[in-house]
Write a protein that holds these residues in place. Structure first.
Motif, PDB file in Angstrom:
ATOM      1  N   VAL A 111     -29.823  13.477  23.678  1.00  0.00           N
ATOM      2  CA  VAL A 111     -29.219  13.484  22.200  1.00  0.00           C
ATOM      3  C   VAL A 111     -27.892  14.036  22.608  1.00  0.00           C
ATOM      4  O   VAL A 111     -27.687  14.898  23.287  1.00  0.00           O
ATOM      5  N   SER A 112     -27.194  13.230  21.790  1.00  0.00           N
ATOM      6  CA  SER A 112     -25.631  13.494  21.961  1.00  0.00           C
ATOM      7  C   SER A 112     -25.053  13.191  20.575  1.00  0.00           C
ATOM      8  O   SER A 112     -25.654  12.918  19.601  1.00  0.00           O
ATOM      9  N   GLY A 113     -23.507  13.297  20.750  1.00  0.00           N
ATOM     10  CA  GLY A 113     -22.952  13.017  19.173  1.00  0.00           C
ATOM     11  C   GLY A 113     -21.563  12.484  19.668  1.00  0.00           C
ATOM     12  O   GLY A 113     -21.018  12.428  20.699  1.00  0.00           O
ATOM     13  N   ILE A 114     -20.734  12.239  18.589  1.00  0.00           N
ATOM     14  CA  ILE A 114     -19.554  11.386  18.612  1.00  0.00           C
ATOM     15  C   ILE A 114     -18.318  12.516  19.193  1.00  0.00           C
ATOM     16  O   ILE A 114     -17.465  11.862  19.744  1.00  0.00           O
ATOM     17  N   TRP A 115     -18.786  13.728  19.215  1.00  0.00           N
ATOM     18  CA  TRP A 115     -17.587  14.630  19.894  1.00  0.00           C
ATOM     19  C   TRP A 115     -18.132  14.812  21.425  1.00  0.00           C
ATOM     20  O   TRP A 115     -17.688  15.655  22.124  1.00  0.00           O
ATOM     21  N   GLY A 116     -19.022  14.363  21.866  1.00  0.00           N
ATOM     22  CA  GLY A 116     -19.762  14.768  23.002  1.00  0.00           C
ATOM     23  C   GLY A 116     -19.242  14.141  24.270  1.00  0.00           C
ATOM     24  O   GLY A 116     -19.658  14.601  25.051  1.00  0.00           O
ATOM     25  N   LYS A 117     -18.308  13.373  24.266  1.00  0.00           N
ATOM     26  CA  LYS A 117     -17.589  12.595  25.151  1.00  0.00           C
ATOM     27  C   LYS A 117     -18.393  11.849  26.187  1.00  0.00           C
ATOM     28  O   LYS A 117     -17.906  11.789  27.440  1.00  0.00           O
ATOM     29  N   ILE A 118     -19.702  11.422  25.715  1.00  0.00           N
ATOM     30  CA  ILE A 118     -20.607  10.802  26.858  1.00  0.00           C
ATOM     31  C   ILE A 118     -20.567   9.376  26.297  1.00  0.00           C
ATOM     32  O   ILE A 118     -21.607   8.548  26.877  1.00  0.00           O
ATOM     33  N   HIS A 119     -19.949   8.787  25.532  1.00  0.00           N
ATOM     34  CA  HIS A 119     -20.274   7.570  24.797  1.00  0.00           C
ATOM     35  C   HIS A 119     -20.075   6.403  26.005  1.00  0.00           C
ATOM     36  O   HIS A 119     -20.901   5.398  25.839  1.00  0.00           O
ATOM     37  N   GLY A 120     -18.979   6.720  26.702  1.00  0.00           N
ATOM     38  CA  GLY A 120     -18.935   5.744  27.952  1.00  0.00           C
ATOM     39  C   GLY A 120     -20.019   5.592  28.928  1.00  0.00           C
ATOM     40  O   GLY A 120     -20.067   4.900  29.701  1.00  0.00           O
ATOM     41  N   ARG A 121     -20.815   6.788  29.037  1.00  0.00           N
ATOM     42  CA  ARG A 121     -22.024   6.889  29.721  1.00  0.00           C
ATOM     43  C   ARG A 121     -23.066   6.239  29.294  1.00  0.00           C
ATOM     44  O   ARG A 121     -24.163   6.138  30.071  1.00  0.00           O
ATOM     45  N   LEU A 122     -23.280   5.757  28.097  1.00  0.00           N
ATOM     46  CA  LEU A 122     -24.329   5.401  27.438  1.00  0.00           C
ATOM     47  C   LEU A 122     -25.136   4.135  28.040  1.00  0.00           C
ATOM     48  O   LEU A 122     -26.390   4.098  28.195  1.00  0.00           O
ATOM     49  N   PRO A 123     -24.129   3.026  28.385  1.00  0.00           N
ATOM     50  CA  PRO A 123     -24.913   1.879  29.102  1.00  0.00           C
ATOM     51  C   PRO A 123     -25.688   2.307  30.428  1.00  0.00           C
ATOM     52  O   PRO A 123     -26.661   1.670  30.604  1.00  0.00           O
TER      53      PRO A 123
END
Length: 259
Positions: free
Chosen positions: A118-130
């Motif tokens: 679980v994360s969110g928009i301020w979590g700074k991991i969106h680039g790691r999701l793939p």
């Protein structure tokens, strides 16, 4: 069942109360999951200051696994908050060392040992999701009120459970949910505060609220996410998951501070 949360944390400082409380979306969700009996972990950075100690000690006391919380030279994030008639009003935000947050390969391996991330928009991991998705992870992501944020477009193809927040149900909002569902998520959920919530998995589901005395709305949405995800991961239908989210929110609304 083990659920990991990852990303932003902060101390929510209430100037009018002269008191700070540990918070941040992933931190809150980890604590609320633990409150519901789920084994939870939190991954993030804290500073080597007093606030960092307060945050890690509080998480540890709640039983959250903090083995992958890294202490860095610098300050822990702080959000200024004012409480006005039970509603939180956010002021300045100092991101501190979380400005440089990223996952290590060891963190990714650790996260992948959980049933859900679980994360969110301020979590700074969106680039790691793939990468996390390629490893077979199930992912929930809170986009909050940022319906048009560029991060949403980057992240949503890799998200199984996409959470948003709005105020009221409109035709535009329903159309938005349909469009976002088509980009990849299994379920798109929008919380509407005192107006309940809507979920879309190919058809719309609605649930109201569980009435309670509201002392502080801080953490109510995160509580909903925790209750909803626990129920979904246990195999309950969407309507039941929405009910569990609302029930968990009503607990949090009844006291001051996120937890």
């Amino acid at each position: 069942m083990r659920i990991a949360t990852v990303g932003d944390n902060c101390i929510d400082y209430y100037a009018n109360l002269k008191t700070g409380y540990p918070g941040g979306n992933p931190v809150n969700v980890a604590v609320y999951l633990k409150r519901l009996g789920v084994e939870s972990s939190y991954v993030g950075f804290v500073g080597n200051d007093e606030y960092g100690k307060i945050l890690t000690n509080a998480l540890s006391e709640k039983g959250v696994d903090i083995s992958h919380v890294s202490v860095k030279e610098g300050s822990t994030a702080v959000t200024q908050v004012e409480l006005v008639d039970g509603e939180r009003v956010f002021g300045d935000y100092d991101e501190g060392i979380m400005a440089d947050f990223d996952l290590t390969e060891e963190d990714i391996k650790f996260l992948s040992g959980h049933d859900l991330i679980v994360s969110g928009i301020w979590g700074k991991i969106h680039g790691r999701l793939p990468e996390l998705k390629r490893l077979g992870n199930v992912i929930a992501f809170d986009f909050a009120t940022k319906l048009d944020d560029p991060i949403k477009e980057e992240a949503i193809p890799y998200v199984d459970y996409a959470f948003f927040a709005a105020e009221v149900e409109t035709d535009d909002l329903l159309q938005f949910m349909v469009r976002e569902k088509a980009k990849g998520p299994k379920i798109v959920i929008v919380t509407l505060g005192e107006n309940g919530s809507i979920a879309y998995d190919g058809r719309f589901h609605r649930f109201g609220i569980v009435p309670c005395e509201v002392r502080d709305s801080m953490g109510a949405g995160d509580s909903y996410i925790a209750g909803f995800l626990k129920a979904i991961m246990e195999g309950y239908p969407i309507q039941k998951a929405m009910e569990q989210g609302a029930k968990n929110s009503s607990v949090t609304l009844a006291y001051v501070g996120a937890w």
